[in-house]
Design a protein around this motif. Structure first.
Motif, PDB file in Angstrom:
ATOM      1  N   LEU A  16      26.933  21.228 -50.263  1.00 28.94           N
ATOM      2  CA  LEU A  16      27.469  22.312 -49.426  1.00 28.94           C
ATOM      3  C   LEU A  16      26.353  23.003 -48.633  1.00 28.94           C
ATOM      4  O   LEU A  16      26.545  23.368 -47.467  1.00 28.94           O
ATOM      5  CB  LEU A  16      28.218  23.332 -50.290  1.00 28.94           C
ATOM      6  N   ALA A  17      25.187  23.177 -49.267  1.00 30.00           N
ATOM      7  CA  ALA A  17      24.063  23.799 -48.547  1.00 30.00           C
ATOM      8  C   ALA A  17      23.644  22.912 -47.373  1.00 30.00           C
ATOM      9  O   ALA A  17      23.351  23.400 -46.273  1.00 30.00           O
ATOM     10  CB  ALA A  17      22.883  24.014 -49.497  1.00 30.00           C
ATOM     11  N   SER A  23      25.819  21.493 -40.097  1.00 29.35           N
ATOM     12  CA  SER A  23      26.996  21.709 -39.236  1.00 29.35           C
ATOM     13  C   SER A  23      26.679  22.673 -38.088  1.00 29.35           C
ATOM     14  O   SER A  23      27.434  22.757 -37.129  1.00 29.35           O
ATOM     15  CB  SER A  23      28.187  22.212 -40.054  1.00 29.35           C
ATOM     16  N   GLU A  24      25.531  23.375 -38.185  1.00 31.80           N
ATOM     17  CA  GLU A  24      25.137  24.232 -37.049  1.00 31.80           C
ATOM     18  C   GLU A  24      24.943  23.387 -35.793  1.00 31.80           C
ATOM     19  O   GLU A  24      25.257  23.815 -34.695  1.00 31.80           O
ATOM     20  CB  GLU A  24      23.821  24.960 -37.364  1.00 31.80           C
ATOM     21  N   LYS A  25      24.404  22.167 -35.989  1.00 33.02           N
ATOM     22  CA  LYS A  25      24.130  21.312 -34.820  1.00 33.02           C
ATOM     23  C   LYS A  25      25.030  20.090 -34.757  1.00 33.02           C
ATOM     24  O   LYS A  25      25.071  19.409 -33.747  1.00 33.02           O
ATOM     25  CB  LYS A  25      22.667  20.842 -34.862  1.00 33.02           C
ATOM     26  N   HIS A  26      25.701  19.767 -35.871  1.00 35.40           N
ATOM     27  CA  HIS A  26      26.501  18.526 -35.916  1.00 35.40           C
ATOM     28  C   HIS A  26      27.892  18.857 -36.450  1.00 35.40           C
ATOM     29  O   HIS A  26      28.101  18.860 -37.663  1.00 35.40           O
ATOM     30  CB  HIS A  26      25.858  17.499 -36.860  1.00 35.40           C
ATOM     31  N   SER A  27      28.829  19.124 -35.559  1.00 29.85           N
ATOM     32  CA  SER A  27      30.150  19.526 -36.060  1.00 29.85           C
ATOM     33  C   SER A  27      30.968  18.320 -36.519  1.00 29.85           C
ATOM     34  O   SER A  27      31.972  18.468 -37.202  1.00 29.85           O
ATOM     35  CB  SER A  27      30.905  20.320 -35.003  1.00 29.85           C
ATOM     36  N   HIS A  28      30.518  17.094 -36.146  1.00 32.85           N
ATOM     37  CA  HIS A  28      31.234  15.898 -36.596  1.00 32.85           C
ATOM     38  C   HIS A  28      30.726  15.495 -37.974  1.00 32.85           C
ATOM     39  O   HIS A  28      30.157  14.423 -38.157  1.00 32.85           O
ATOM     40  CB  HIS A  28      31.024  14.763 -35.589  1.00 32.85           C
ATOM     41  N   LEU A  29      30.912  16.389 -38.926  1.00 32.35           N
ATOM     42  CA  LEU A  29      30.356  16.189 -40.271  1.00 32.35           C
ATOM     43  C   LEU A  29      31.489  16.314 -41.285  1.00 32.35           C
ATOM     44  O   LEU A  29      32.324  17.218 -41.177  1.00 32.35           O
ATOM     45  CB  LEU A  29      29.287  17.266 -40.506  1.00 32.35           C
ATOM     46  N   VAL A  30      31.509  15.397 -42.245  1.00 30.99           N
ATOM     47  CA  VAL A  30      32.536  15.484 -43.295  1.00 30.99           C
ATOM     48  C   VAL A  30      31.855  15.481 -44.662  1.00 30.99           C
ATOM     49  O   VAL A  30      30.886  14.759 -44.882  1.00 30.99           O
ATOM     50  CB  VAL A  30      33.574  14.330 -43.168  1.00 30.99           C
ATOM     51  N   VAL A  31      32.356  16.339 -45.548  1.00 28.17           N
ATOM     52  CA  VAL A  31      31.890  16.360 -46.938  1.00 28.17           C
ATOM     53  C   VAL A  31      33.020  15.790 -47.786  1.00 28.17           C
ATOM     54  O   VAL A  31      34.167  16.235 -47.670  1.00 28.17           O
ATOM     55  CB  VAL A  31      31.583  17.805 -47.418  1.00 28.17           C
ATOM     56  N   ASP A 161      31.823  26.245 -38.814  1.00 31.97           N
ATOM     57  CA  ASP A 161      31.046  25.538 -37.785  1.00 31.97           C
ATOM     58  C   ASP A 161      31.677  24.196 -37.418  1.00 31.97           C
ATOM     59  O   ASP A 161      31.073  23.405 -36.687  1.00 31.97           O
ATOM     60  CB  ASP A 161      29.603  25.305 -38.273  1.00 31.97           C
ATOM     61  N   GLY A 162      32.832  23.892 -37.990  1.00 29.85           N
ATOM     62  CA  GLY A 162      33.561  22.691 -37.571  1.00 29.85           C
ATOM     63  C   GLY A 162      33.497  21.525 -38.541  1.00 29.85           C
ATOM     64  O   GLY A 162      34.083  20.468 -38.280  1.00 29.85           O
ATOM     65  N   ALA A 163      32.796  21.674 -39.674  1.00 30.78           N
ATOM     66  CA  ALA A 163      32.740  20.572 -40.643  1.00 30.78           C
ATOM     67  C   ALA A 163      34.072  20.468 -41.396  1.00 30.78           C
ATOM     68  O   ALA A 163      34.819  21.442 -41.492  1.00 30.78           O
ATOM     69  CB  ALA A 163      31.607  20.810 -41.634  1.00 30.78           C
ATOM     70  N   ILE A 361      16.312  22.616 -49.896  1.00 29.60           N
ATOM     71  CA  ILE A 361      16.619  21.177 -49.914  1.00 29.60           C
ATOM     72  C   ILE A 361      17.340  20.818 -48.615  1.00 29.60           C
ATOM     73  O   ILE A 361      17.058  19.795 -47.983  1.00 29.60           O
ATOM     74  CB  ILE A 361      17.491  20.808 -51.142  1.00 29.60           C
ATOM     75  N   ALA A 362      18.267  21.690 -48.206  1.00 31.96           N
ATOM     76  CA  ALA A 362      19.030  21.424 -46.976  1.00 31.96           C
ATOM     77  C   ALA A 362      18.091  21.332 -45.774  1.00 31.96           C
ATOM     78  O   ALA A 362      18.228  20.449 -44.924  1.00 31.96           O
ATOM     79  CB  ALA A 362      20.066  22.526 -46.771  1.00 31.96           C
ATOM     80  N   ARG A 363      17.120  22.232 -45.715  1.00 37.03           N
ATOM     81  CA  ARG A 363      16.186  22.203 -44.584  1.00 37.03           C
ATOM     82  C   ARG A 363      15.331  20.934 -44.642  1.00 37.03           C
ATOM     83  O   ARG A 363      15.047  20.301 -43.635  1.00 37.03           O
ATOM     84  CB  ARG A 363      15.312  23.462 -44.585  1.00 37.03           C
TER      85      ARG A 363
END
Ligand SMILES: Cc1cc2nc3c(=O)[nH]c(=O)nc-3n(C[C@H](O)[C@H](O)[C@H](O)COP(=O)(O)OP(=O)(O)OC[C@H]3O[C@@H](n4cnc5c(N)ncnc54)[C@H](O)[C@@H]3O)c2cc1C
Length: 370
Positions: A16-17, A23-31, A161-163, A361-363
């Motif tokens: 999630l992190a 998702s700030e830069k990539h809204s085409h993201l799925v978890v 953010d669109g995820a 870790i996310a960064r």
């Protein structure tokens, strides 16, 4: 065109992190999460401590990402109303031998850039009059956090953010394609597939198995996980006020040693112990038969606790890259480009301090993609 740019496997605090950041830069993201809700596994079965970063090997990812993540977590808590308390911590030595080991822990913490103070017996007892001590390390930067609220924050940030966070959706197959990966998922017993450019494997206790789905020989590359259960016992409310900050022993074997934890509701708990499991059959029950051994470990640092003052509480399971008796291993976080799998990011062996380190870790994952 692939269906998604990025797939994150696993919606624990780390997945999630990562989703919240990317998702700030990539809204085409799925978890994708196999359970009915996010964060039901290790991320909600831990001590909820914001670790200062004292014990980890200087220069390791654990040391670096813990220290960075700690500061970031405190900032997130303040900015977004996530419940936390910078409660601080004592590591108490109970004899001269432990005092010597305390000194090396202190030096290790300083090498990691952690602000610490050495206390003599009297200064320690002024802070915590009921503990057993001949001297201690005081860690003012250690805190406690509500892990669920943190995950709620990451979840809402990602989806705003669109995820997409797809629950009850288990990844069962990962195949390399010319432009990325084909992911096969199982939902309500039905399998379907989609394509994506990047796969981020943040699947916690299953991370080795998910890496194997992509064709990695996990035994050859040393990714096979072992599992170390950690159980907790709760202390009766009448004795919950015996301490006012977290109290840890000087570690003896593996882990940090059974220690005293205070949660945000003021409950006192002790744990976690370290029990290696013989297989991946995850049973979270806490054995009543551990009571006497637990109480003895507790009395080592808090003598007023009797066997009848504690009751079995919860447990969690650590995904470990080392086997029983081996030295702790670092987080393994890498882009598998060199194995011919570019854009596959594996996160394996994310045990403690994974909660504390999660925003860092996310960064770090973001830098592996750039
Ligand atoms: C006893 C204990 C105490 C701890 N105490 C602390 C502490 O005080 N402070 C700290 O910083 N850290 C602590 N940790 C470590 C911390 O809890 C973990 O590092 C962190 O929660 C790991 O998060 P994660 O997202 O990687 O894994 P998880 O929370 O396990 O999430 C992984 C997710 O992936 C999903 N998944 C798996 N396979 C698939 C699949 N095939 N398809 C779809 N979804 C899948 C799972 O269902 C799960 O939800 C502790 C750990 C334990 C066990």
């Amino acid at each position: 065109m692939p269906d998604f740019e990025i797939t994150v496997v696993g919606a624990g605090v780390v997945g999630l992190a990562i989703a919240a950041r990317l998702s700030e830069k990539h809204s085409h993201l799925v978890v994708l999460e196999k359970n009915e809700k996010y964060g039901l596994e290790t991320s909600s079965r831990n001590s909820e401590v914001i670790h200062a970063g004292i014990y980890y090997k200087p220069g390791s990812l654990k040391a670096r990402l813990c220290v960075e993540g700690r500061d970031e977590l405190y900032a997130l808590c303040r900015q977004h109303g996530i419940s936390y308390q910078q409660i601080s911590k004592i590591i108490t030595a109970t004899n001269d031998q432990e005092l010597k080991r305390l000194e090396s822990i202190y030096q290790n913490g300083l090498a990691n850039g952690v602000g610490l103070e050495m206390l003599d017996k009297n200064a320690t007892l002024r802070m915590e009059p009921h503990i057993e001590t001949v001297g201690a390390i005081y860690s003012p930067l250690t805190g406690i956090i509500n892990a669920h609220e943190l995950m709620d924050y990451f979840y809402h940030k990602s989806t705003n953010d669109g995820a997409t966070v797809q629950l009850r959706c288990e990844v069962v197959k990962i195949e390399r394609t010319s432009g990325g990966y084909e992911i096969t998922v199982r939902e309500s017993g039905i399998e379907s597939s989609f394509t994506c450019e990047v796969v981020i494997n943040a699947s916690g206790l299953y991370a080795d198995r998910v890496a194997a789905m992509a064709g990695i020989d996990i035994d050859q590359v040393g990714y096979r996980l072992s599992f170390a259960k950690g159980s907790y016992f709760a202390v009766v409310p009448s004795k919950a006020k015996l301490i006012s900050r977290l109290v840890y022993p000087v570690p003896r074997d593996e882990g940090l040693g059974v220690h005293a934890l205070i949660d945000l509701g003021g409950r006192l708990k002790f744990g976690p112990d370290v029990e290696y499991l013989s297989d991946a059959n995850f049973d979270y029950s806490v054995a009543e038969s551990k009571r006497a051994a637990f109480a003895a470990s507790i009395r080592h640092i808090l003598p007023a606790i009797q066997d009848e003052d504690i009751t079995p509480d919860m447990s969690g399971i650590r995904p470990k890259l080392q086997r029983k008796g081996e030295l702790p291993k670092d987080f393994l976080i890498l882009n598998e480009r060199e194995r011919g799998l570019p854009g596959l990011i594996n996160l394996i062996g994310i045990d403690s301090p994974g909660l504390t380190a999660s925003p860092a870790i996310a960064r770090y994952v973001e830098t592996l993609l750039s």
